[in-house]
Design a protein around this motif. Structure first.
Motif, PDB file in Angstrom:
ATOM      1  N   SER A 249       0.847  -1.191   0.000  1.00 56.53           N
ATOM      2  CA  SER A 249       0.000   0.000   0.000  1.00 56.53           C
ATOM      3  C   SER A 249       0.880   1.238   0.000  1.00 56.53           C
ATOM      4  N   ASP A 250       0.402   2.289  -0.680  1.00 56.13           N
ATOM      5  CA  ASP A 250       1.080   3.585  -0.652  1.00 56.13           C
ATOM      6  C   ASP A 250       0.403   4.554   0.309  1.00 56.13           C
ATOM      7  N   MET A 251      -0.650   4.097   0.994  1.00 58.15           N
ATOM      8  CA  MET A 251      -1.391   4.985   1.892  1.00 58.15           C
ATOM      9  C   MET A 251      -0.540   5.397   3.089  1.00 58.15           C
ATOM     10  N   GLU A 252      -0.703   6.667   3.485  1.00 59.29           N
ATOM     11  CA  GLU A 252      -0.105   7.137   4.728  1.00 59.29           C
ATOM     12  C   GLU A 252      -1.205   7.120   5.783  1.00 59.29           C
ATOM     13  N   LEU A 253      -1.024   6.314   6.815  1.00 60.16           N
ATOM     14  CA  LEU A 253      -2.060   6.086   7.819  1.00 60.16           C
ATOM     15  C   LEU A 253      -1.634   6.641   9.170  1.00 60.16           C
ATOM     16  N   GLU A 254      -2.585   6.684  10.111  1.00 61.00           N
ATOM     17  CA  GLU A 254      -2.228   7.077  11.468  1.00 61.00           C
ATOM     18  C   GLU A 254      -1.239   6.053  12.033  1.00 61.00           C
ATOM     19  N   ASP A 255      -0.431   6.486  12.965  1.00 62.92           N
ATOM     20  CA  ASP A 255       0.706   5.672  13.407  1.00 62.92           C
ATOM     21  C   ASP A 255       0.287   4.333  13.999  1.00 62.92           C
ATOM     22  N   ASN A 256      -0.914   4.263  14.610  1.00 63.79           N
ATOM     23  CA  ASN A 256      -1.302   3.016  15.265  1.00 63.79           C
ATOM     24  C   ASN A 256      -1.743   1.938  14.271  1.00 63.79           C
ATOM     25  N   LYS A 257      -1.702   2.230  12.967  1.00 57.15           N
ATOM     26  CA  LYS A 257      -2.017   1.219  11.950  1.00 57.15           C
ATOM     27  C   LYS A 257      -0.757   0.539  11.403  1.00 57.15           C
ATOM     28  N   TYR A 258       0.403   0.908  11.962  1.00 56.51           N
ATOM     29  CA  TYR A 258       1.657   0.275  11.569  1.00 56.51           C
ATOM     30  C   TYR A 258       2.174  -0.574  12.732  1.00 56.51           C
ATOM     31  N   CYS A 259       2.828  -1.684  12.405  1.00 51.91           N
ATOM     32  CA  CYS A 259       3.572  -2.409  13.437  1.00 51.91           C
ATOM     33  C   CYS A 259       5.059  -2.172  13.208  1.00 51.91           C
ATOM     34  N   TYR A 260       5.782  -2.108  14.310  1.00 51.19           N
ATOM     35  CA  TYR A 260       7.205  -1.806  14.313  1.00 51.19           C
ATOM     36  C   TYR A 260       7.967  -2.964  14.962  1.00 51.19           C
ATOM     37  N   PRO A 261       9.289  -3.036  14.764  1.00 57.77           N
ATOM     38  CA  PRO A 261      10.062  -4.095  15.411  1.00 57.77           C
ATOM     39  C   PRO A 261       9.785  -4.160  16.912  1.00 57.77           C
ATOM     40  N   ASP A 262       9.580  -5.375  17.386  1.00 56.45           N
ATOM     41  CA  ASP A 262       9.325  -5.703  18.803  1.00 56.45           C
ATOM     42  C   ASP A 262       7.877  -5.488  19.240  1.00 56.45           C
ATOM     43  N   ASP A 263       6.994  -5.068  18.345  1.00 53.14           N
ATOM     44  CA  ASP A 263       5.575  -4.979  18.703  1.00 53.14           C
ATOM     45  C   ASP A 263       4.993  -6.376  18.904  1.00 53.14           C
ATOM     46  N   LEU A 264       4.055  -6.481  19.842  1.00 56.76           N
ATOM     47  CA  LEU A 264       3.345  -7.733  20.099  1.00 56.76           C
ATOM     48  C   LEU A 264       2.053  -7.738  19.283  1.00 56.76           C
ATOM     49  N   LEU A 265       1.905  -8.751  18.428  1.00 58.01           N
ATOM     50  CA  LEU A 265       0.759  -8.867  17.542  1.00 58.01           C
ATOM     51  C   LEU A 265      -0.050 -10.111  17.864  1.00 58.01           C
ATOM     52  N   PHE A 266      -1.360 -10.007  17.711  1.00 57.82           N
ATOM     53  CA  PHE A 266      -2.287 -11.072  18.070  1.00 57.82           C
ATOM     54  C   PHE A 266      -3.196 -11.328  16.860  1.00 57.82           C
ATOM     55  N   CYS A 267      -3.003 -12.473  16.205  1.00 60.70           N
ATOM     56  CA  CYS A 267      -3.899 -12.862  15.100  1.00 60.70           C
ATOM     57  C   CYS A 267      -5.163 -13.463  15.712  1.00 60.70           C
ATOM     58  N   TRP A 268      -6.307 -12.922  15.348  1.00 60.00           N
ATOM     59  CA  TRP A 268      -7.553 -13.367  15.978  1.00 60.00           C
ATOM     60  C   TRP A 268      -8.510 -14.014  14.992  1.00 60.00           C
ATOM     61  N   SER A 269      -8.119 -14.146  13.728  1.00 65.19           N
ATOM     62  CA  SER A 269      -9.016 -14.727  12.726  1.00 65.19           C
ATOM     63  C   SER A 269      -8.327 -15.899  12.052  1.00 65.19           C
ATOM     64  N   ALA A 270      -9.050 -16.989  11.862  1.00 71.80           N
ATOM     65  CA  ALA A 270      -8.555 -18.194  11.177  1.00 71.80           C
ATOM     66  C   ALA A 270      -7.394 -18.803  11.956  1.00 71.80           C
ATOM     67  N   SER A 271      -6.144 -18.528  11.552  1.00 72.46           N
ATOM     68  CA  SER A 271      -4.987 -19.095  12.248  1.00 72.46           C
ATOM     69  C   SER A 271      -4.590 -18.165  13.396  1.00 72.46           C
ATOM     70  N   PHE A 272      -5.213 -18.355  14.562  1.00 75.62           N
ATOM     71  CA  PHE A 272      -4.945 -17.459  15.677  1.00 75.62           C
ATOM     72  C   PHE A 272      -3.563 -17.736  16.262  1.00 75.62           C
ATOM     73  N   GLY A 273      -2.944 -16.695  16.833  1.00 76.57           N
ATOM     74  CA  GLY A 273      -1.631 -16.874  17.431  1.00 76.57           C
ATOM     75  C   GLY A 273      -1.026 -15.549  17.836  1.00 76.57           C
ATOM     76  N   LEU A 274       0.096 -15.619  18.532  1.00 76.49           N
ATOM     77  CA  LEU A 274       0.796 -14.446  19.055  1.00 76.49           C
ATOM     78  C   LEU A 274       2.196 -14.382  18.476  1.00 76.49           C
ATOM     79  N   TYR A 275       2.606 -13.183  18.112  1.00 77.36           N
ATOM     80  CA  TYR A 275       3.911 -13.002  17.478  1.00 77.36           C
ATOM     81  C   TYR A 275       4.528 -11.693  17.945  1.00 77.36           C
ATOM     82  N   ILE A 276       5.826 -11.729  18.223  1.00 79.64           N
ATOM     83  CA  ILE A 276       6.579 -10.498  18.439  1.00 79.64           C
ATOM     84  C   ILE A 276       7.190 -10.133  17.091  1.00 79.64           C
ATOM     85  N   TRP A 277       6.756  -9.001  16.536  1.00 84.08           N
ATOM     86  CA  TRP A 277       7.135  -8.629  15.182  1.00 84.08           C
ATOM     87  C   TRP A 277       8.640  -8.432  15.082  1.00 84.08           C
ATOM     88  N   ASN A 278       9.220  -9.058  14.080  1.00 83.36           N
ATOM     89  CA  ASN A 278      10.675  -9.124  13.967  1.00 83.36           C
ATOM     90  C   ASN A 278      11.108  -8.613  12.596  1.00 83.36           C
TER      91      ASN A 278
END
Length: 382
Positions: A249-278
């Motif tokens: 995407s080329d869209m510029e979004l508000e900052d909370n729509k981006y994940c950055y290194p070391d952010d904790l992410l939670f997949c909640w649909s289909a293949s659920f799981g937890l990941y520390i973004w690397n």
């Protein structure tokens, strides 16, 4: 020399007529066999198909929708049974094509894209066996096939070793978490108090998940907004399993729509799981929550990460349906959670962070090996 799949394989329709085989499996969209979770009590298993070692099974339903064919070669069992809906086939002549080589061809993203294109005209995006069987692939000499299979397997084995290392790191972190926050072993000398979560150290409390952190929604995209190239990658759930199918995407979004290194992410649909973004700054999709620690501090990340892993494990034992029913935003936000004193969280963070950093290094190695494996697949037509 190119040959059609139909020239290389034969369909098998062997039924479990004596009912002796009870190992029931299916094929996942990740191209591997999975044990069925269906309740087979009272089911007539004599109508199910038998699949034997080195046989293939494929699901040709909704190929254009998923843009991927669930297809796999049986390696972990001598025999098992499958739903009659699965076409099962095996290589006609292993002196012409190796089962391992054919399996590698089915793993190629280009194979999935071609199949999805063919399936567009099918009912509900499905693909008739006859169309699947017409698909063609290059069949080099047996010596060349052995070389390609060996190179691929060496890399695949290395990836498996690295993933076992990460599994061991996960197990160690879970054991440390349990020692701290389930068994309370370092705090046995402290007085306790009764709470809705049981006995906990008296200086601790129980609060709601949302008292410690927030769940931030990713952005929903229409298909037209997902580009083949652009400034930012768009992280979807599937990208945690394969890194060769990105949208941009080329869209510029508000900052909370981006994940950055070391952010904790939670997949909640289909293949659920937890990941520390690397990885680098990336837009994350609506089916992913980013966990924000503005209410507390970044060092709460490891505590929340392992707490949520424990909760997911509990729900998984109750059945997949229960997991999906509980994974609503309000449901997670209102989970009861033990809230230890801040110095305990800091102490726990310091004990876990070496394992997190080790895991990140191993994940980078897995990514490099995965890219090497995919390059081997891409060269099968050269």
């Amino acid at each position: 020399m190119y040959k059609s799949i139909d020239e290389l394989v034969e369909r098998i329709d062997e039924r479990n007529s004596d009912g002796k085989i009870s190992t029931l499996i299916g094929v996942s969209i990740d191209k591997c066999f999975i044990n069925s979770v269906a309740n087979i009590n009272g089911t007539d298993l004599t109508k199910y198909k038998i699949i034997r070692r080195d046989d293939f099974a494929v699901s040709l339903m909704q190929v254009s929708r998923d843009s991927k064919i669930p297809i796999a070669r049986l390696k972990d069992y001598d025999q098992a049974i499958m739903s009659p809906a699965y076409p099962i086939f095996r290589v006609r002549d292993t002196s012409v094509i190796l089962p391992e080589y054919l399996e590698m061809w089915f793993m190629r993203p280009e194979f999935d894209r071609e199949a999805a294109f063919i399936a567009v005209g099918g009912v509900r995006g499905s693909m008739p066996w006859e169309e699947f069987a017409k698909m063609r692939l290059p069949v080099p000499s047996l010596e060349k096939q052995h070389q390609v299979v060996r190179a691929y397997q060496i890399v695949a084995d290395r990836i498996a070793i690295k993933r076992r290392i990460n599994d061991n790191l996960d197990s160690t972190m879970q054991a440390i978490y349990k020692n701290y926050f389930v068994d309370f072993t370092p705090f046995k000398s402290e007085p306790t108090c009764a709470t809705k979560l049981g006995e906990i150290p008296a200086s601790w409390s129980v609060c709601k998940f949302c008292d410690l952190c927030d769940l931030l929604n990713g952005r929903a995209y229409s298909q037209e907004e997902l580009l083949d190239s652009g400034k930012y990658r768009v992280l979807r759930v599937g990208n945690f399993f394969t890194k060769n199918s990105w949208y941009y995407s080329d869209m510029e979004l508000e900052d909370n729509k981006y994940c950055y290194p070391d952010d904790l992410l939670f997949c909640w649909s289909a293949s659920f799981g937890l990941y520390i973004w690397n990885d680098v700054k990336t837009i994350y999709h609506y089916h992913i929550w980013k966990i924000d620690f503005s209410k507390t501090a970044p060092y709460y990340r490891e505590y929340i990460f392992l707490y949520l892993k424990q909760e997911l494990n509990k729900l998984s034992k109750e059945g997949h349906g229960s997991v999906m029913a509980h994974l609503t935003k309000s449901g997670v936000e209102n989970l009861d959670i033990v809230s230890p004193p801040e110095e305990i969280i800091k102490q726990f963070h310091n004990s876990i962070i070496p394992f997190i950093e080790h895991k990140k290094l191993v994940e980078k190695e897995v990514q490099q090996l995965t890219e090497l494996r995919e390059s081997i697949l891409s060269k099968m037509v050269s």
